[in-house]
Design an enzyme around this catalytic site. Structure first.
Site, PDB file in Angstrom:
ATOM      1  N   HIS A   1      84.097  86.796 -12.722  1.00 59.68           N
ATOM      2  CA  HIS A   1      82.645  86.971 -12.751  1.00 59.68           C
ATOM      3  C   HIS A   1      82.058  86.128 -13.868  1.00 59.68           C
ATOM      4  O   HIS A   1      82.705  85.894 -14.898  1.00 59.68           O
ATOM      5  CB  HIS A   1      82.287  88.451 -12.961  1.00 59.68           C
ATOM      6  CG  HIS A   1      82.734  89.003 -14.282  1.00 59.68           C
ATOM      7  ND1 HIS A   1      81.905  89.088 -15.369  1.00 59.68           N
ATOM      8  CD2 HIS A   1      83.946  89.466 -14.700  1.00 59.68           C
ATOM      9  CE1 HIS A   1      82.573  89.603 -16.392  1.00 59.68           C
ATOM     10  NE2 HIS A   1      83.813  89.838 -16.020  1.00 59.68           N
TER      11      HIS A   1
ATOM     12  N   HIS B   1      78.084  83.769 -15.062  1.00 59.57           N
ATOM     13  CA  HIS B   1      76.775  83.242 -14.671  1.00 59.57           C
ATOM     14  C   HIS B   1      76.898  81.782 -14.247  1.00 59.57           C
ATOM     15  O   HIS B   1      76.425  80.884 -14.945  1.00 59.57           O
ATOM     16  CB  HIS B   1      75.797  83.359 -15.845  1.00 59.57           C
ATOM     17  CG  HIS B   1      75.522  84.777 -16.253  1.00 59.57           C
ATOM     18  ND1 HIS B   1      75.199  85.769 -15.365  1.00 59.57           N
ATOM     19  CD2 HIS B   1      75.511  85.374 -17.463  1.00 59.57           C
ATOM     20  CE1 HIS B   1      74.988  86.903 -15.996  1.00 59.57           C
ATOM     21  NE2 HIS B   1      75.191  86.699 -17.281  1.00 59.57           N
TER      22      HIS B   1
END
Ligand SMILES: *[C@@H]1O[C@H](CO)[C@@H](O)[C@H](O)[C@H]1NC(C)=O
Ligand SMILES: *[C@@H]1O[C@H](CO)[C@@H](O)[C@H](O)[C@H]1NC(C)=O
Length: 350
Positions: A134, A136
């Site tokens: 995970h 951004h």
């Protein structure tokens, strides 16, 4: 006519014969039952053996599921931390790895050389499989890099104005998750409404342009604020490249659908989310809801219209998937069990 003595004898003989035949029939029935029991045991053993053979034959499939990679390229301030914490809480029990992709300065676009490094590294790093990554970063199309297995993409989107307001206050006040951490705009006491009224840059409509480029990906056009091509590409990727995209507003249902679809990773996630709701929620401190005036001012922009179109597209798609996957009973949702079957299987075995 026979004399009565012989008549009696014949009757006795007949009765004896009947008894004998009855006895033989009973014996036959008994041995038939025995035979049936033996056959049943034999069939059962055969079924068991076949099942064992099947599991042996299935083992490559099992190890394939242990090869699974999930990428959650989270958009900032979509409530993603609550969901990521679930992944961390389950990784030991469900035996998979969780890794945070940390890019320098949180830049969501990677250089070409980093894209190659990342794709090669993620797909070949056996010790980290199955893995949940995970971070951004914008959507990255693995099929361009000539690797055998593509990861499964998932994501969560949020109402674009609410996401922006959340981000605005997050930069100024942080949140209760890491309260000590100094934020970029710390000390700035200006509210979101004051920012909109004075035409500040942190609340400008261009700042809404984030969910579209995250789903659109690593092409230049994705980051051109207001690009219709980017909007279409984001929609295309959402439907074709993502297994499931939830919405912040219905995170519990998103987790429930994920558990149903990917139990290898998410077994127990729904219960965990329900029981630990408070501990998994992260609140941006000092957040003040914007006024109707601020909202309608933002809604006049083309950027809002496009980001909102994308959000509503994602919402409708999620609700469609959910409607086909669950049923409601006594106000609670239940995921459906398998509803497809096989028949008319040819050629027949033996
Ligand atoms: C990202 O990694 C660098 C180097 O390990 C570290 O200094 C930085 O604090 C990390 N950033 C975040 C947001 O975790
Ligand atoms: C992937 O990257 C990590 C961190 O840089 C490294 O430790 C690991 O050995 C790499 N794995 C492969 C298979 O390249």
């Amino acid at each position: 006519m026979m004399p009565p003595k012989f008549q009696l004898l014949a009757l006795v003989l007949f009765a004896l014969a009947m008894l004998f035949i009855e006895n033989q029939i009973r014996k036959l029935e008994e041995s038939r039952a025995k035979l049936e029991r033996t056959m049943a045991r034999f069939e059962l053993r055969e079924v068991e053996q076949r099942q064992n053979r099947d599991t042996v034959r299935e083992s490559p499939v099992l190890s394939e599921s242990d090869d699974l990679l999930i990428i959650y390229n989270r958009v900032p301030k979509t409530g993603s931390t609550s969901f990521t914490n679930i992944a961390y809480d389950l990784c030991a029990k469900n035996r998979y790895h969780v890794l945070h992709i940390n890019t320098t300065k949180n830049n969501p676009v990677m250089s070409l050389q980093d894209q190659v490094r990342f794709v090669r590294n993620v797909t070949s790093w056996k010790e980290m499989k199955p893995g949940f990554y995970h971070g951004h970063v914008a959507y990255l199309d693995f099929s361009k890099f000539s690797v055998r297995a593509k990861p499964i993409y998932i994501n969560v989107v949020r109402d674009p104005i609410e996401r922006l307001v959340s981000y605005y206050y997050f930069l100024r006040f942080g949140d209760d998750y890491r309260p000590g951490l100094r934020r970029r705009k710390q000390g700035d006491k200006k509210t979101f409404d004051e920012c909109v009224a004075s035409g500040g840059s942190d609340c400008a409509p261009e700042k809404l342009w984030l969910q579209i480029p995250f789903f659109c990906g690593h092409s230049s056009e994705c980051w051109n604020v207001g690009s219709h091509w980017a909007l279409e590409q984001a929609k295309y990727n959402l439907v074709n490249e993502y297994l499931l995209v939830g919405v912040t507003e219905e995170l519990e249902d998103f987790i429930m659908m994920l558990e149903a679809a990917l139990p290898r990773f998410f077994r127990g996630a729904t219960d965990l989310y329900r029981t630990g709701k408070k501990s998994h929620l992260r609140k941006t401190s000092e957040k003040k809801p914007p006024t109707k005036e601020s909202i309608s001012k933002l809604q006049q922009s083309d950027v809002w219209k496009m980001e909102n179109e994308f959000y509503e597209f994602a919402l409708e798609q999620f609700q469609f998937v959910r409607a086909h996957g669950v049923r409601e009973r006594d106000g609670e949702l239940f995921v459906l069990t398998q509803n497809f079957f096989y028949e008319k299987i040819y050629p027949k075995v033996n």
